[in-house]
Design a protein around this motif. Structure first.
Motif, PDB file in Angstrom:
ATOM      1  N   SER A 121       3.378 -12.439  11.247  1.00  0.00           N
ATOM      2  CA  SER A 121       2.122 -11.815  12.027  1.00  0.00           C
ATOM      3  C   SER A 121       1.016 -11.620  11.276  1.00  0.00           C
ATOM      4  CB  SER A 121       2.634 -10.716  12.833  1.00  0.00           C
ATOM      5  OG  SER A 121       1.448  -9.973  13.381  1.00  0.00           O
ATOM      6  N   ALA A 122      -0.079 -11.980  11.704  1.00  0.00           N
ATOM      7  CA  ALA A 122      -1.390 -11.555  11.079  1.00  0.00           C
ATOM      8  C   ALA A 122      -1.979 -10.411  11.214  1.00  0.00           C
ATOM      9  CB  ALA A 122      -2.526 -12.893  11.516  1.00  0.00           C
ATOM     10  N   GLU A 123      -1.194  -9.770  12.013  1.00  0.00           N
ATOM     11  CA  GLU A 123      -1.566  -8.177  12.142  1.00  0.00           C
ATOM     12  C   GLU A 123      -1.184  -7.210  11.406  1.00  0.00           C
ATOM     13  OE1 GLU A 123      -0.217  -7.244  16.100  1.00  0.00           O
ATOM     14  OE2 GLU A 123      -1.753  -8.662  17.155  1.00  0.00           O
ATOM     15  N   VAL A 124      -0.092  -7.785  10.456  1.00  0.00           N
ATOM     16  CA  VAL A 124       0.545  -6.900   9.433  1.00  0.00           C
ATOM     17  C   VAL A 124      -0.344  -6.894   8.000  1.00  0.00           C
ATOM     18  CG1 VAL A 124       2.466  -6.683   7.859  1.00  0.00           C
ATOM     19  CG2 VAL A 124       2.807  -7.199  10.084  1.00  0.00           C
ATOM     20  N   ASP A 125      -0.917  -6.030   7.553  1.00  0.00           N
ATOM     21  CA  ASP A 125      -1.531  -5.921   6.405  1.00  0.00           C
ATOM     22  C   ASP A 125      -0.691  -5.996   5.141  1.00  0.00           C
ATOM     23  OD1 ASP A 125      -2.607  -5.105   3.770  1.00  0.00           O
ATOM     24  OD2 ASP A 125      -4.156  -3.762   5.030  1.00  0.00           O
ATOM     25  N   PRO A 126      -0.619  -7.129   4.274  1.00  0.00           N
ATOM     26  CA  PRO A 126       0.101  -7.478   3.521  1.00  0.00           C
ATOM     27  C   PRO A 126       0.363  -6.624   2.605  1.00  0.00           C
ATOM     28  CG  PRO A 126      -1.469  -9.475   3.562  1.00  0.00           C
ATOM     29  CD  PRO A 126      -1.802  -8.269   4.641  1.00  0.00           C
ATOM     30  N   LEU A 127      -0.581  -5.587   2.166  1.00  0.00           N
ATOM     31  CA  LEU A 127      -0.068  -4.334   1.450  1.00  0.00           C
ATOM     32  C   LEU A 127       0.713  -3.352   2.039  1.00  0.00           C
ATOM     33  CD1 LEU A 127      -0.760  -2.721  -1.050  1.00  0.00           C
ATOM     34  CD2 LEU A 127      -2.536  -1.799  -0.007  1.00  0.00           C
ATOM     35  N   ILE A 128       0.764  -3.250   3.406  1.00  0.00           N
ATOM     36  CA  ILE A 128       1.727  -2.470   3.984  1.00  0.00           C
ATOM     37  C   ILE A 128       2.966  -2.856   4.144  1.00  0.00           C
ATOM     38  CG2 ILE A 128       2.051  -1.417   6.068  1.00  0.00           C
ATOM     39  CD1 ILE A 128      -1.009  -1.079   6.737  1.00  0.00           C
ATOM     40  N   GLY A 129       2.885  -4.239   4.181  1.00  0.00           N
ATOM     41  CA  GLY A 129       4.216  -5.040   4.219  1.00  0.00           C
ATOM     42  C   GLY A 129       4.890  -4.795   3.080  1.00  0.00           C
ATOM     43  N   VAL A 130       4.425  -4.870   1.785  1.00  0.00           N
ATOM     44  CA  VAL A 130       4.881  -4.796   0.583  1.00  0.00           C
ATOM     45  C   VAL A 130       5.428  -3.302   0.390  1.00  0.00           C
ATOM     46  CG1 VAL A 130       4.434  -4.849  -1.954  1.00  0.00           C
ATOM     47  CG2 VAL A 130       3.668  -6.696  -0.529  1.00  0.00           C
ATOM     48  N   ALA A 131       4.422  -2.492   0.643  1.00  0.00           N
ATOM     49  CA  ALA A 131       4.801  -1.107   0.755  1.00  0.00           C
ATOM     50  C   ALA A 131       5.977  -0.650   1.520  1.00  0.00           C
ATOM     51  CB  ALA A 131       3.550  -0.116   0.822  1.00  0.00           C
ATOM     52  N   ALA A 132       6.119  -1.264   2.757  1.00  0.00           N
ATOM     53  CA  ALA A 132       7.238  -0.913   3.545  1.00  0.00           C
ATOM     54  C   ALA A 132       8.447  -1.430   3.025  1.00  0.00           C
ATOM     55  CB  ALA A 132       6.745  -1.359   5.140  1.00  0.00           C
ATOM     56  N   ILE A 133       8.469  -2.563   2.561  1.00  0.00           N
ATOM     57  CA  ILE A 133       9.790  -3.078   2.229  1.00  0.00           C
ATOM     58  C   ILE A 133      10.036  -2.531   1.059  1.00  0.00           C
ATOM     59  CG2 ILE A 133      10.764  -5.174   1.293  1.00  0.00           C
ATOM     60  CD1 ILE A 133       9.165  -7.068   3.354  1.00  0.00           C
ATOM     61  N   GLY A 134       8.933  -2.114  -0.007  1.00  0.00           N
ATOM     62  CA  GLY A 134       9.623  -1.747  -1.266  1.00  0.00           C
ATOM     63  C   GLY A 134      10.145  -0.150  -1.042  1.00  0.00           C
ATOM     64  N   ALA A 135       9.545   0.560   0.003  1.00  0.00           N
ATOM     65  CA  ALA A 135       9.847   1.861   0.233  1.00  0.00           C
ATOM     66  C   ALA A 135      11.573   1.802   0.824  1.00  0.00           C
ATOM     67  CB  ALA A 135       8.936   2.543   1.149  1.00  0.00           C
TER      68      ALA A 135
END
Length: 235
Positions: free
Chosen positions: A187-201
Protein backbone atom coordinates in the motif's frame (compact mmCIF):
# COMPACT_ATOMS: atom_id res chain seq x y z
CA UNK A 1 -30.34 -15.98 32.74
CA UNK A 2 -31.56 -16.86 29.25
CA UNK A 3 -29.73 -19.41 27.10
CA UNK A 4 -28.78 -16.66 24.65
CA UNK A 5 -27.31 -14.50 27.44
CA UNK A 6 -25.40 -17.44 28.85
CA UNK A 7 -23.91 -18.17 25.43
CA UNK A 8 -22.89 -14.55 25.03
CA UNK A 9 -21.19 -14.60 28.43
CA UNK A 10 -19.29 -17.77 27.55
CA UNK A 11 -18.00 -16.15 24.36
CA UNK A 12 -16.77 -13.12 26.28
CA UNK A 13 -14.97 -15.18 28.94
CA UNK A 14 -11.40 -16.24 28.14
CA UNK A 15 -10.72 -19.94 28.39
CA UNK A 16 -8.62 -20.91 31.41
CA UNK A 17 -5.84 -22.10 29.12
CA UNK A 18 -5.75 -18.71 27.40
CA UNK A 19 -5.69 -16.94 30.76
CA UNK A 20 -2.78 -19.10 31.90
CA UNK A 21 -0.83 -18.24 28.75
CA UNK A 22 -1.53 -14.53 29.18
CA UNK A 23 -0.36 -14.68 32.79
CA UNK A 24 2.81 -16.48 31.68
CA UNK A 25 3.44 -13.76 29.10
CA UNK A 26 2.86 -11.00 31.65
CA UNK A 27 5.14 -12.58 34.25
CA UNK A 28 7.92 -13.03 31.67
CA UNK A 29 7.92 -9.36 30.67
CA UNK A 30 9.92 -6.61 32.31
CA UNK A 31 13.42 -5.99 33.65
CA UNK A 32 14.17 -9.40 35.26
CA UNK A 33 16.23 -11.46 32.84
CA UNK A 34 14.38 -14.50 31.58
CA UNK A 35 16.15 -17.81 31.08
CA UNK A 36 15.07 -18.37 27.48
CA UNK A 37 17.64 -18.38 24.71
CA UNK A 38 21.40 -18.10 24.60
CA UNK A 39 23.71 -15.36 25.84
CA UNK A 40 26.14 -14.74 22.97
CA UNK A 41 26.07 -15.87 19.32
CA UNK A 42 28.85 -18.00 17.78
CA UNK A 43 30.50 -14.88 16.33
CA UNK A 44 31.58 -13.98 19.89
CA UNK A 45 35.12 -15.36 19.98
CA UNK A 46 36.16 -14.38 23.50
CA UNK A 47 37.15 -17.28 25.75
CA UNK A 48 38.11 -17.85 29.37
CA UNK A 49 37.65 -15.02 31.83
CA UNK A 50 36.82 -12.44 29.16
CA UNK A 51 33.98 -14.64 27.95
CA UNK A 52 32.66 -15.00 31.47
CA UNK A 53 32.82 -11.22 31.92
CA UNK A 54 30.90 -10.64 28.70
CA UNK A 55 28.23 -13.16 29.62
CA UNK A 56 27.85 -11.71 33.10
CA UNK A 57 27.58 -8.23 31.58
CA UNK A 58 24.79 -9.41 29.28
CA UNK A 59 22.88 -10.82 32.25
CA UNK A 60 23.31 -7.81 34.50
CA UNK A 61 22.90 -5.09 31.85
CA UNK A 62 19.71 -6.79 30.62
CA UNK A 63 18.31 -7.13 34.12
CA UNK A 64 19.21 -3.75 35.63
CA UNK A 65 20.52 -1.51 32.88
CA UNK A 66 24.06 -0.48 32.00
CA UNK A 67 24.29 2.54 34.31
CA UNK A 68 23.01 0.62 37.35
CA UNK A 69 25.73 -2.05 37.06
CA UNK A 70 29.19 -1.33 38.45
CA UNK A 71 32.52 -2.96 37.68
CA UNK A 72 32.36 -4.35 41.21
CA UNK A 73 28.99 -5.96 40.39
CA UNK A 74 30.44 -7.62 37.31
CA UNK A 75 33.52 -8.83 39.14
CA UNK A 76 31.38 -10.27 41.92
CA UNK A 77 29.25 -12.11 39.39
CA UNK A 78 32.31 -13.63 37.74
CA UNK A 79 34.08 -14.32 41.03
CA UNK A 80 37.17 -12.16 40.51
CA UNK A 81 38.62 -9.01 42.09
CA UNK A 82 37.27 -5.75 40.56
CA UNK A 83 40.74 -4.65 39.48
CA UNK A 84 41.09 -7.88 37.49
CA UNK A 85 38.34 -6.72 35.12
CA UNK A 86 40.76 -4.17 33.69
CA UNK A 87 43.16 -6.92 32.67
CA UNK A 88 40.55 -7.96 30.12
CA UNK A 89 38.69 -4.77 29.12
CA UNK A 90 39.91 -1.15 29.29
CA UNK A 91 36.64 0.10 30.79
CA UNK A 92 33.00 -0.81 31.35
CA UNK A 93 32.10 1.36 28.35
CA UNK A 94 34.35 -0.75 26.10
CA UNK A 95 32.61 -3.88 27.33
CA UNK A 96 29.21 -2.41 26.45
CA UNK A 97 30.46 -1.31 23.04
CA UNK A 98 31.68 -4.81 22.21
CA UNK A 99 28.37 -6.37 23.24
CA UNK A 100 26.41 -3.90 21.10
CA UNK A 101 28.70 -4.56 18.13
CA UNK A 102 28.08 -8.27 18.53
CA UNK A 103 24.32 -7.87 18.84
CA UNK A 104 23.86 -5.46 15.97
CA UNK A 105 26.26 -7.23 13.61
CA UNK A 106 24.57 -10.58 14.29
CA UNK A 107 21.19 -9.02 13.58
CA UNK A 108 22.31 -7.30 10.37
CA UNK A 109 24.03 -10.39 8.99
CA UNK A 110 20.98 -12.55 9.68
CA UNK A 111 18.85 -10.09 7.73
CA UNK A 112 21.31 -10.08 4.84
CA UNK A 113 21.37 -13.87 4.75
CA UNK A 114 17.57 -13.99 4.79
CA UNK A 115 17.44 -11.81 1.67
CA UNK A 116 20.10 -13.88 -0.10
CA UNK A 117 18.02 -17.01 0.46
CA UNK A 118 14.80 -15.35 -0.68
CA UNK A 119 13.36 -14.62 -4.10
CA UNK A 120 12.60 -11.23 -5.63
CA UNK A 121 8.99 -10.89 -4.48
CA UNK A 122 8.74 -7.99 -1.97
CA UNK A 123 6.15 -9.83 0.10
CA UNK A 124 8.39 -12.85 0.42
CA UNK A 125 11.33 -10.59 1.21
CA UNK A 126 9.57 -8.69 3.99
CA UNK A 127 8.44 -12.01 5.44
CA UNK A 128 11.99 -13.39 5.33
CA UNK A 129 13.42 -10.27 6.95
CA UNK A 130 10.79 -10.38 9.69
CA UNK A 131 11.44 -14.05 10.42
CA UNK A 132 15.17 -13.35 10.80
CA UNK A 133 14.45 -10.28 12.94
CA UNK A 134 12.16 -12.21 15.28
CA UNK A 135 14.43 -15.25 15.54
CA UNK A 136 17.35 -13.07 16.62
CA UNK A 137 15.30 -11.56 19.44
CA UNK A 138 13.94 -14.93 20.54
CA UNK A 139 17.24 -16.81 20.41
CA UNK A 140 19.33 -14.13 22.14
CA UNK A 141 16.79 -12.15 24.18
CA UNK A 142 19.21 -10.73 26.75
CA UNK A 143 21.73 -9.56 24.17
CA UNK A 144 18.85 -8.12 22.16
CA UNK A 145 17.57 -6.25 25.22
CA UNK A 146 20.97 -4.73 25.86
CA UNK A 147 21.51 -3.90 22.17
CA UNK A 148 18.18 -2.11 21.87
CA UNK A 149 18.05 -0.44 25.28
CA UNK A 150 21.60 0.76 25.74
CA UNK A 151 22.57 2.29 22.39
CA UNK A 152 22.14 5.71 23.95
CA UNK A 153 24.78 4.87 26.57
CA UNK A 154 27.50 4.65 23.91
CA UNK A 155 29.57 7.70 23.05
CA UNK A 156 31.88 8.88 20.30
CA UNK A 157 33.25 6.49 17.69
CA UNK A 158 31.65 3.43 19.32
CA UNK A 159 28.19 4.97 19.07
CA UNK A 160 28.80 6.01 15.46
CA UNK A 161 29.95 2.50 14.55
CA UNK A 162 27.00 0.70 16.13
CA UNK A 163 24.52 3.25 14.80
CA UNK A 164 25.94 2.64 11.33
CA UNK A 165 25.37 -1.10 11.66
CA UNK A 166 21.82 -0.55 12.86
CA UNK A 167 21.16 1.81 9.96
CA UNK A 168 22.27 -0.91 7.53
CA UNK A 169 19.71 -3.26 9.06
CA UNK A 170 16.89 -0.76 8.87
CA UNK A 171 17.79 0.15 5.28
CA UNK A 172 17.24 -3.47 4.29
CA UNK A 173 13.63 -3.23 5.47
CA UNK A 174 13.19 0.26 4.02
CA UNK A 175 14.45 -0.72 0.57
CA UNK A 176 12.11 -3.71 0.36
CA UNK A 177 9.11 -1.62 1.43
CA UNK A 178 9.96 1.12 -1.08
CA UNK A 179 10.33 -1.42 -3.90
CA UNK A 180 7.11 -3.15 -2.91
CA UNK A 181 5.28 0.15 -3.14
CA UNK A 182 6.83 0.95 -6.50
CA UNK A 183 5.68 -2.42 -7.85
CA UNK A 184 2.21 -1.95 -6.42
CA UNK A 185 2.51 -4.90 -4.04
CA UNK A 186 2.40 -2.77 -0.90
CA UNK A 187 0.00 0.00 0.00
CA UNK A 188 1.22 3.47 -0.94
CA UNK A 189 -0.62 4.80 2.12
CA UNK A 190 1.95 3.26 4.48
CA UNK A 191 4.84 5.61 5.26
CA UNK A 192 7.93 3.39 4.77
CA UNK A 193 9.50 4.80 7.94
CA UNK A 194 6.42 3.86 9.95
CA UNK A 195 6.46 0.42 8.36
CA UNK A 196 10.09 -0.12 9.36
CA UNK A 197 9.44 1.17 12.87
CA UNK A 198 6.34 -0.99 13.33
CA UNK A 199 7.99 -4.22 12.17
CA UNK A 200 11.10 -3.38 14.16
CA UNK A 201 9.12 -2.75 17.33
CA UNK A 202 7.17 -6.00 16.95
CA UNK A 203 10.37 -8.03 16.80
CA UNK A 204 12.14 -6.11 19.55
CA UNK A 205 9.24 -6.79 21.89
CA UNK A 206 9.73 -10.55 21.44
CA UNK A 207 12.80 -10.34 23.70
CA UNK A 208 10.54 -8.96 26.43
CA UNK A 209 7.61 -11.37 26.38
CA UNK A 210 8.31 -14.62 24.56
CA UNK A 211 8.95 -17.66 26.70
CA UNK A 212 9.04 -21.32 25.57
CA UNK A 213 6.67 -22.12 28.43
CA UNK A 214 3.92 -20.46 26.37
CA UNK A 215 3.99 -23.49 24.07
CA UNK A 216 4.95 -21.41 21.03
CA UNK A 217 8.04 -22.53 19.14
CA UNK A 218 10.45 -20.02 17.67
CA UNK A 219 9.56 -21.28 14.19
CA UNK A 220 5.84 -20.65 14.79
CA UNK A 221 6.59 -17.29 16.39
CA UNK A 222 8.70 -16.14 13.44
CA UNK A 223 6.20 -17.42 10.88
CA UNK A 224 3.24 -15.66 12.46
CA UNK A 225 5.11 -12.39 12.81
CA UNK A 226 6.15 -12.68 9.16
CA UNK A 227 2.50 -13.04 8.17
CA UNK A 228 1.52 -10.03 10.26
CA UNK A 229 4.25 -7.89 8.67
CA UNK A 230 3.27 -8.93 5.15
CA UNK A 231 -0.43 -8.27 5.77
CA UNK A 232 0.29 -4.91 7.36
CA UNK A 233 1.90 -3.65 4.15
CA UNK A 234 -0.45 -5.16 1.60
CA UNK A 235 -2.71 -3.00 -0.54
Amino acid sequence: MTEQAAGSRRRRTAKPADTDRLLTEISAAGPPAQGAGGLLPPRAKAAGTLRRIQEEAVRQFAARGYHAVSVRDLASGVGIHPSSIYSHVPAKADLLAELLRLGHAEHRDRLRQALLECGADPGDQIAALTRAHVRMHAEYPLLARVSNRELGALEGAARDEVTGIRLESERLFMDVINRGQQLGDFSAEVDPLIGVAAIGAMGIRVAEWWNPELGITIDDLAAQYAGLARNMLRR
